[in-house]
Design a protein around this motif. Structure first.
Motif, PDB file in Angstrom:
ATOM      1  N   LEU A   1       0.820  -1.216   0.000  1.00 11.44           N
ATOM      2  CA  LEU A   1       0.000   0.000   0.000  1.00 11.44           C
ATOM      3  C   LEU A   1       0.853   1.265   0.000  1.00 11.44           C
TER       4      LEU A   1
ATOM      5  N   PHE B   1      -4.012   0.639  -3.791  1.00  8.15           N
ATOM      6  CA  PHE B   1      -4.645  -0.606  -3.344  1.00  8.15           C
ATOM      7  C   PHE B   1      -3.594  -1.705  -3.347  1.00  8.15           C
TER       8      PHE B   1
ATOM      9  N   LEU C   1      -8.757  -0.898  -7.425  1.00 11.78           N
ATOM     10  CA  LEU C   1      -9.116  -2.139  -6.719  1.00 11.78           C
ATOM     11  C   LEU C   1      -8.924  -3.356  -7.611  1.00 11.78           C
TER      12      LEU C   1
ATOM     13  N   ASP D   1      -7.941  -7.243  -3.204  1.00 14.56           N
ATOM     14  CA  ASP D   1      -8.468  -6.399  -2.121  1.00 14.56           C
ATOM     15  C   ASP D   1      -9.715  -7.033  -1.517  1.00 14.56           C
TER      16      ASP D   1
ATOM     17  N   TRP E   1      -7.046   1.661   4.282  1.00 13.56           N
ATOM     18  CA  TRP E   1      -7.568   0.788   3.213  1.00 13.56           C
ATOM     19  C   TRP E   1      -8.756  -0.032   3.734  1.00 13.56           C
TER      20      TRP E   1
ATOM     21  N   LEU F   1     -12.700   0.096   2.477  1.00 13.30           N
ATOM     22  CA  LEU F   1     -13.384  -1.071   1.911  1.00 13.30           C
ATOM     23  C   LEU F   1     -14.611  -1.472   2.714  1.00 13.30           C
TER      24      LEU F   1
END
Ligand code: GSH
Length: 218
Positions: free
Chosen positions: A144, A149, A155, A159, A188, A192
């Motif tokens: 990262l 990503f 993405l 991920d 991150w 998500l």
């Protein structure tokens, strides 16, 4: 043609992975929420190993590995003609996707289980298990630092395949200051798990019973 059926358990990270894949691939499937202590005979007939997720395709073929369900989902329907944007676009992307998911499943997950249930594994302390598991977090932090990503600046399958496990890891002990050691990873993770698709994948469904009206993953 009946729709494919997904047997799933809401809190299982492998089943989350499958649900994410199916939503991302816009696959239409019937969803059957189960409880691990009382698995339905229909599910055991399809997957005698007794693990979730299980996808029973319209033609009766069964997929009982979460990653394979993701790949199936991203290659069916309209995506059978085009490459789904989440799949690797180059050989190096494909290699990194495979490498990170393999590390997650084969190395990180066993340490995560021991860290989570350290009382059942008294050979080492919970801190020891944390340290071993955190090696993977450090690897992800490195990735990262290289791109936004895990595999590139956008993405990818990696991920979504990995995030349920990192989420489970951070939930073991919310008092740990993981963001101090792994700032990008925690950023991150937050991004998500706050996404619409993640919320859809975590929808609550009643436990499936034989004869009930079908419920679809949406
Ligand atoms: N390699 C499988 C692993 C699936 C798995 O281990 N699922 C757990 C739940 S998270 C399970 O069904 N365990 C059986 C049980 O607890 O009875 C996959 O990727 O789908």
């Amino acid at each position: 043609m009946p729709l494919p059926i997904l047997y799933t358990f809401r809190r299982c990270p492998y089943a989350m992975r499958a649900r994410l894949g199916l939503l991302l691939g816009e696959a239409k499937v019937e969803i059957r929420e189960i409880i691990l202590k009382a698995k339905p005979s229909e599910m055991l007939a399809a997957n005698p190993r007794g693990t979730v997720p299980v996808l029973v395709q319209s033609n009766g073929q069964v997929i009982s590995e979460s990653l394979e369900i993701m790949y199936w989902a991203l290659r069916q329907g309209s995506y059978s003609q085009t490459i789904h944007p989440l799949l690797g676009q180059s050989q190096s992307e494909k290699t990194l996707i495979d490498e990170l998911i393999t590390l997650n499943d084969q190395q990180f997950k066993p340490w995560l289980d021991k860290y989570k249930y350290a009382d059942r594994h008294p050979e080492f302390t919970q801190e020891d298990y944390f340290i071993r598991a955190a090696e993977f977090l450090a690897r992800l932090e490195t990735e990262l630092n290289r791109h936004q990503f895990l595999v590139r600046d956008s993405l990818s399958l990696a991920d979504y395949a990995i995030v349920p496990f990192i989420r489970q890891f951070t939930a073991v002990d919310s008092k740990r200051d993981l963001h101090l050691h792994f700032p990008r990873l925690i950023q991150w993770l937050t991004l998500l798990i706050q996404s619409t698709v993640f919320h859809r994948a975590m929808e609550k469904y009643p436990v499936w019973e034989q004869g009930q009206v079908a419920i679809y993953l949406e």
